[in-house]
Design a protein around this motif. Structure first.
Motif, PDB file in Angstrom:
ATOM      1  N   ILE A 138       0.619  -1.042  -0.016  1.00  0.00           N
ATOM      2  CA  ILE A 138      -0.209   0.010   0.200  1.00  0.00           C
ATOM      3  C   ILE A 138       0.737   1.215  -0.064  1.00  0.00           C
ATOM      4  O   ILE A 138       0.563   2.170  -0.852  1.00  0.00           O
ATOM      5  CB  ILE A 138      -0.861  -0.242   1.201  1.00  0.00           C
ATOM      6  N   VAL A 139       1.953   1.323   0.930  1.00  0.00           N
ATOM      7  CA  VAL A 139       2.906   2.352   0.959  1.00  0.00           C
ATOM      8  C   VAL A 139       3.485   2.614  -0.331  1.00  0.00           C
ATOM      9  O   VAL A 139       3.486   3.708  -1.037  1.00  0.00           O
ATOM     10  CB  VAL A 139       4.064   2.160   1.973  1.00  0.00           C
ATOM     11  N   LEU A 140       3.773   1.643  -1.285  1.00  0.00           N
ATOM     12  CA  LEU A 140       4.333   1.722  -2.412  1.00  0.00           C
ATOM     13  C   LEU A 140       3.512   2.245  -3.496  1.00  0.00           C
ATOM     14  O   LEU A 140       3.922   3.101  -4.461  1.00  0.00           O
ATOM     15  CB  LEU A 140       5.177   0.416  -2.814  1.00  0.00           C
ATOM     16  N   GLU A 141       2.321   1.654  -3.594  1.00  0.00           N
ATOM     17  CA  GLU A 141       1.473   1.933  -4.429  1.00  0.00           C
ATOM     18  C   GLU A 141       1.078   3.338  -4.313  1.00  0.00           C
ATOM     19  O   GLU A 141       0.860   4.231  -5.503  1.00  0.00           O
ATOM     20  CB  GLU A 141       0.315   1.100  -4.259  1.00  0.00           C
TER      21      GLU A 141
ATOM     22  N   GLY B 237      15.937   8.856  -6.860  1.00  0.00           N
ATOM     23  CA  GLY B 237      14.788   7.746  -6.766  1.00  0.00           C
ATOM     24  C   GLY B 237      15.368   6.268  -6.476  1.00  0.00           C
ATOM     25  O   GLY B 237      14.821   5.461  -6.384  1.00  0.00           O
ATOM     26  N   THR B 238      16.706   6.302  -5.707  1.00  0.00           N
ATOM     27  CA  THR B 238      17.206   5.195  -5.177  1.00  0.00           C
ATOM     28  C   THR B 238      16.555   4.740  -3.867  1.00  0.00           C
ATOM     29  O   THR B 238      16.057   5.441  -2.941  1.00  0.00           O
ATOM     30  CB  THR B 238      18.685   5.253  -5.007  1.00  0.00           C
TER      31      THR B 238
ATOM     32  N   ALA C 174       9.590  -3.487  -6.971  1.00  0.00           N
ATOM     33  CA  ALA C 174       8.142  -3.042  -7.186  1.00  0.00           C
ATOM     34  C   ALA C 174       8.046  -1.594  -7.644  1.00  0.00           C
ATOM     35  O   ALA C 174       7.301  -0.952  -8.495  1.00  0.00           O
ATOM     36  CB  ALA C 174       7.448  -2.910  -5.730  1.00  0.00           C
ATOM     37  N   LEU C 175       9.353  -0.538  -7.286  1.00  0.00           N
ATOM     38  CA  LEU C 175       9.147   0.658  -7.836  1.00  0.00           C
ATOM     39  C   LEU C 175       9.972   0.921  -9.015  1.00  0.00           C
ATOM     40  O   LEU C 175      10.054   1.906  -9.553  1.00  0.00           O
ATOM     41  CB  LEU C 175       9.884   1.655  -6.545  1.00  0.00           C
TER      42      LEU C 175
ATOM     43  N   GLY D 260       3.193   9.877  -7.687  1.00  0.00           N
ATOM     44  CA  GLY D 260       4.475  10.145  -8.371  1.00  0.00           C
ATOM     45  C   GLY D 260       5.543  10.528  -7.561  1.00  0.00           C
ATOM     46  O   GLY D 260       6.748  11.149  -8.145  1.00  0.00           O
ATOM     47  N   GLY D 261       5.494  10.181  -6.350  1.00  0.00           N
ATOM     48  CA  GLY D 261       6.859  10.580  -5.692  1.00  0.00           C
ATOM     49  C   GLY D 261       7.301   9.295  -5.123  1.00  0.00           C
ATOM     50  O   GLY D 261       7.252   8.163  -5.416  1.00  0.00           O
TER      51      GLY D 261
END
Ligand code: ADE
Length: 330
Positions: free
Chosen positions: A39-42, A103-104, A74-75, A48-49
């Motif tokens: 959920i956090v990743l989605e 974005g790492t 996932a990202l 877009g962050g």
């Protein structure tokens, strides 16, 4: 060959990487953590962050590093791996942070080992993406604020109590405790690893290996590889008998306990009359350091209920005594 639990940990890094699950579906168990992290990743993806920083804690070998890899997959962002001990000086941290690709996922293993000084430098980096660097010395020293590329920290630790409150509070994406695994989940992991290794492993052997893996995937995979080695060297197909013989040779019993675990229990029983025994005294009697006792031996012995921790020290439980008497779980 040593039979300590540490000796069961894999040395073969490439194979280790091949056995690592490549997707959330391949990652067995820890369902609640998976659901939360996804959920956090989605949510971050939708906005877009970058997601907020995340901390995983739990005993060695239960999949903290694996989760960090899955987060980066996932990202679809790069992963930079380091560890708390490797970041000794401010310049080490500055070199890592300023060289991150935007974005790492920055994975810091054993993050509790960061010094307070480094932790304090990390706070503004985590909160506002800046790093304060002091240039020069003495009266002419000045601070420059560097702007960092956006990143998400994924921390992992076996000792969450050693993480300071201020650092803990910076993990806005969640602080997650990884549990030991059920035998059923370990069996699924072993079945998958056997496929990756191109091995045909009978069901009863999978069950046997799972039962001897101390509820820990890393140990399950390592034991699978050692049992495979044994069957290959002896040119005998993998069977329950072969697996038993291999485990006897490795000194691993039906519960996954090793000679060192038994030595721990026997020392507590004989030298301390079953306790309570202070951890330092027990460590000294075993010629081990306190960390090894607390991180390698005790988590599983506590889980089995063979040892209890009290304010006055370690106590051998009734179950622990019964195990020593019979070599089995009662
Ligand atoms: N390897 C390490 N942890 C794992 C897990 N939870 N699922 C599958 N393979 C793993």
């Amino acid at each position: 060959m040593s039979s300590s639990p540490e000796a069961l940990l894999p040395k073969d890094q490439t194979l280790d990487a091949a056995l690592r699950p490549a997707s959330w579906d391949d990652y067995i168990g820890q369902e609640q953590i998976k659901a939360n992290v996804r959920i956090v990743l989605e949510a971050a993806k939708k906005r877009g962050g970058m997601p907020e920083h995340i901390l995983f804690y739990g005993p060695p070998g239960v999949g903290k590093t694996t989760l960090a890899h899955l987060v980066s997959r996932a990202l679809e962002t790069p992963l930079k791996s380091t560890s708390g001990v490797a970041i000794e000086r401010a310049s080490d941290l500055a070199a890592i942070l300023t060289n991150l690709e935007p974005g790492t996922i920055l994975f810091i293993d054993e993050i509790h080992q960061l010094s307070r000084k480094i932790e304090e430098l990390l706070y503004p980096a985590l909160e506002s993406g800046t790093l304060d660097i002091i240039l020069g010395k003495g009266p002419s020293a000045r601070t420059v604020e560097l702007s960092l590329p956006p990143f998400t920290l994924v921390g992992a630790t076996t000792r969450v109590a050693q993480i300071s409150g201020p650092l803990r509070s910076r993990f806005g994406g969640g602080v997650y405790q990884l549990d030991f695994y059920t035998n059923g989940d370990l069996e699924k992991i072993i079945r998958r690893s056997a496929e990756v290794l191109n091995l045909s492993v009978p069901k009863d052997v999978i069950v046997q290996i799972a039962a001897r893996s101390r509820a820990t995937p890393r140990i399950a995979n390592a034991l699978l590889k050692r049992v495979r080695d044994f069957s290959e060297v002896h040119e005998r197909a993998l069977s329950s008998v072969v697996c038993d013989e291999a485990c006897t040779l490795f000194g691993i019993d039906a519960l996954g306990l090793t000679k060192d675990d038994r030595r721990y229990l026997e020392t507590l029983d004989r030298s301390f009359r079953g306790g309570p025994a202070g951890v330092r005294a027990l460590a000294a009697a075993l010629h081990e350091d306190v960390e090894t006792l607390e991180q390698v031996y005790e988590p599983f012995l506590l889980r089995l209920g063979f040892v209890e921790r009290s304010l006055r020290g370690r106590i051998l439980s009734g179950r622990g005594r019964a195990y020593l008497a019979t070599g089995a779980l009662i």
